[in-house]
Design an enzyme around this catalytic site. Structure first.
Site, PDB file in Angstrom:
ATOM      1  N   LEU B 110       0.784  -1.383   0.043  1.00  0.00           N
ATOM      2  CA  LEU B 110      -0.069   0.073  -0.061  1.00  0.00           C
ATOM      3  C   LEU B 110       0.745   1.226  -0.250  1.00  0.00           C
ATOM      4  O   LEU B 110       0.598   2.317  -0.443  1.00  0.00           O
ATOM      5  CB  LEU B 110      -0.937   0.121   1.166  1.00  0.00           C
ATOM      6  CG  LEU B 110      -1.958  -1.236   0.974  1.00  0.00           C
ATOM      7  CD1 LEU B 110      -2.809  -1.073   2.516  1.00  0.00           C
ATOM      8  CD2 LEU B 110      -3.068  -0.901  -0.063  1.00  0.00           C
ATOM      9  N   LYS B 111       1.981   1.191   0.447  1.00  0.00           N
ATOM     10  CA  LYS B 111       2.914   2.268   0.640  1.00  0.00           C
ATOM     11  C   LYS B 111       3.784   2.819  -0.668  1.00  0.00           C
ATOM     12  O   LYS B 111       4.281   3.609  -0.481  1.00  0.00           O
ATOM     13  CB  LYS B 111       3.405   2.448   1.915  1.00  0.00           C
ATOM     14  CG  LYS B 111       2.650   2.566   3.130  1.00  0.00           C
ATOM     15  CD  LYS B 111       3.419   3.238   4.316  1.00  0.00           C
ATOM     16  CE  LYS B 111       2.189   3.628   5.409  1.00  0.00           C
ATOM     17  NZ  LYS B 111       2.882   3.891   6.616  1.00  0.00           N
TER      18      LYS B 111
END
Ligand SMILES: [Zn+2]
Lengths: 338, 327
Positions: B110-111
């Site tokens: 996600l990052k």
């Protein structure tokens, strides 16, 4: 410089014992020095794309801690030079493509250890070649900057360009007026700035936009009361600062918020004692290093921003930091001829 | 022994060892075997400038171990485009296939931001938005509705494919789910006031007076007031409201609204439900030259409702010619 996290952890609770509210200077120096001995860990290699940034973070932290010689200067310069490409740009490590962000770190490191002349003598290009590499990444129509030949734009790259070029005294290579206009286009209704026109305000992007305006000597364009209000609203009751509304506090965001406040002359709008206490709770007082918040694993990225933050709010014994460049103030003064 | 050194398909390649350029050669370090081997073959194919199917496999393998390796992504994108040229395959199909693979990877990491850069590079080559794209972004937002990379990608997408009409209801659904989602408030502003903006220079955005549609402003003020009533201590809609009213140059039309939340502002602030309302009320009073009333609201903020920002509230009192108060 390794970007491996740990081994230490920021202390979990309390932070009320007298020794926990002291900056563990010697421990942090040892921690940073130890990073390059951790090459047997996979994470060392998985973070290779940040190596040069890591050197900048570690080196800057050491200078602010008053231990500028804790990393061997010769090896540092050799490593930086080994990351340069024929086009003047730098990659994060040998064998990686050049990019604006690494090029900025390279310049910052060389300026910090006063080694721009080594670049002149032994670099793939001299400082003017580096300046040309950066300058050709500007879009001459709208003033924005790409990070590399692939053309992605981000206000971080624009700030990086102004940062590195001003340190080398080559700002005349780019169209500063257009760059300033682009930053203005990223201003939002809430007083902050985003990564591109219309993007949400974010403390990191505010830091780069305000920093770019500061270098261009155009802080007159900032609505300082409105921006200062938004920035000071980032402080939470635990003393730490977040990067956007409804997000968690974090040492790195604390730096971006407070350095932005410092640039617009509003640093007094946050509670410095509470912030100082929060940052100290993010350190591992035994093994050294700082984390994003209490309880998490330490890393060099949060270590430098924690120390720089303490320096900015006047923690005793630290060398003064420049809020725009996140480098020792005296180094910046020497480089830009203030 | 290794995935590549034993494979027939890779027999023609001699891997190139790591050279970190520093004084200490790192050949001896115990880099995990799998990553180290794959990187050796990667260095070798880039040295030959090879763009082939097996390079796609190799880069996929390396990305699965290290999705943040920026150079791998660049090489992979280039390989996709080069291969399409040599094979004469359908670019649209190639890209859709790549996107499918990216979807899963994005949901796992996600990052990571290289993934979004890659996605944008691919999307630039398409004339129409793939039918599944928005559903995929909805999946991303279900995991983190404030992901900055995803939001900036979405704004790029909205401009690229002119998706303005469907975005407004989308922000409404996000705000219905979480009225404190600052990203959704910002996106709402972007959709309403960013549409006629030059995407590169940003000209036309912000309060330059280019777009002041009174009906639109009335509707937005009403919408925002309703959302504030749901959660008065929520800074995002208050900022949004101020942004709207700044286009008209005055806050006072919403003074009565702010008074719903300020409580006993002449006394000790009993019943106050929002520090943002007090702040807003103080500005209305200042606008109406009621310095004492404004100063009293600011005093309540400094002493009781937001003492951590005492210096800021005292600065505001100073602008009205009033002295500082202690917390
Ligand atoms: Zn952080």
């Amino acid at each position: 410089m390794s970007l491996v996290s740990g081994p230490g952890r920021a202390q979990v609770a309390g932070g009320n014992l007298p020794n926990e509210l002291q900056l563990a200077v010697e421990k942090h120096v040892k921690y940073i020095q130890s990073l390059d001995t951790r090459k047997d860990e996979l994470e060392y290699w998985l973070t290779e794309h940040l190596r040069l940034n890591g050197v900048y973070w570690g080196l800057t932290a050491l200078h602010l801690l008053g231990h500028p010689d804790a990393l061997p200067r010769h090896e540092t310069v050799e490593f930086v030079l080994s990351c340069q490409h024929d086009n003047g740009g730098f990659g994060p490590a040998p064998g990686h493509d050049p990019h604006m962000l690494y090029t900025v770190s390279a310049v910052q490191i060389l300026v910090t250890v006063d080694a721009l002349d080594e670049l002149e003598k032994r670099g793939k290009t001299g400082r003017e070649g580096v300046g040309r590499y950066i300058a050709q990444l500007q879009d001459r129509d709208d003033g924005s900057f790409a990070g590399d030949e692939w053309g992605e734009t981000d206000t971080r790259f624009l700030f990086g360009a102004l940062n590195a070029l001003s340190l080398m005294r080559l700002l005349s290579y780019i169209d500063v007026t257009k760059a300033v206009a682009y930053v203005q286009a990223c201003a939002n209704f809430d007083g902050g700035y985003g990564v591109s026109p219309g993007a949400e305000s974010h403390a990191g992007q505010i830091f780069v936009c305000v920093g770019a305006l500061a270098i261009a000597d155009r802080l007159d364009l900032v609505d300082k009361d409105r921006l200062g209000s938004w920035l000071s609203e980032r402080q939470l009751n635990n003393g730490g600062l977040n990067g956007r509304p409804e997000k968690l506090e974090d040492v790195c965001y604390s730096w971006w918020v407070m350095s932005s406040l410092a640039m617009i002359g509003k640093l007094g709008w946050i509670d410095k004692d509470k912030l100082s206490k929060f940052i100290l709770q993010c350190q591992d007082p035994e093994l050294g290093g700082m984390a994003d918040r209490p309880g998490d694993a330490v890393d060099v990225f949060h270590t430098v921003f924690g120390i720089a933050g303490l320096s900015l709010i006047g923690y005793p014994g630290l060398k003064p930091v420049d809020p725009i460049y996140c480098m020792p103030l005296e180094v910046v003064n020497r480089a830009v001829g203030r | 022994m290794g995935r590549y050194s034993e494979a027939e398909e890779w027999a023609d390649i001699t891997p190139i060892a790591q050279n970190d350029g520093g004084p200490n050669p790192l050949a001896a370090i115990a880099y995990t075997e799998e990553y180290s081997e794959a990187m050796g073959y990667f260095r070798a194919v880039t040295a030959r400038n090879e763009n082939s199917e097996r390079v796609l496999d190799l880069t996929e393998h390396i990305i699965s171990m290290n999705p943040a390796h920026y150079t791998i992504w660049l090489y992979r994108a280039n390989t996709i485009f080069e291969l399409q040229q040599t094979n004469g395959s359908d670019l649209q199909d190639d890209i859709l296939e790549e996107l499918q693979w990216l979807d899963n990877l994005s949901l796992k990491h996600l990052k990571n931001y290289q993934i979004w850069h890659h996605r944008q590079t691919l999307m630039t080559r398409l004339d129409r938005i793939p039918p599944t794209e928005l559903a995929f972004l909805a999946q991303m937002f279900a995991k983190d509705a404030k992901n900055y990379h995803v939001w900036s990608y979405r704004q790029w997408l909205v401009r690229r494919f002119a998706l303005w009409d469907t975005e407004l209801p989308y922000t409404e659904s996000l705000l219905a789910a979480d009225v404190r989602n600052n990203s959704a408030w910002n996106h709402r502003w972007f959709v309403l006031f960013g549409q006629h903006v030059d995407p590169r220079s940003g000209k036309g955005l912000d309060e330059l007076g280019h777009i002041v549609d009174e009906d639109l402003l009335d509707r937005e003020v009403g919408y925002t007031e309703d959302k504030i009533r749901l959660a008065p201590q929520n800074q995002s809609p208050w900022n949004y409201l101020r942004g709207l009213l700044r286009k008209r140059g005055s806050l006072v039309e919403c003074k009565a609204f702010a008074e719903e939340f300020v409580g006993d502002v002449e006394g000790e602030g009993e019943g106050c439900r929002s520090s943002h309302a007090l702040d807003f009320y103080a500005d209305c009073m200042a606008e109406e030259k009621e310095a004492e009333k404004a100063g009293k609201a600011l005093e309540l903020l400094a002493k009781r409702f937001d003492p951590i920002r005492r210096n800021y509230w005292n600065y505001r009192r100073g602008l009205l010619g009033l002295g500082a108060v202690q917390a």
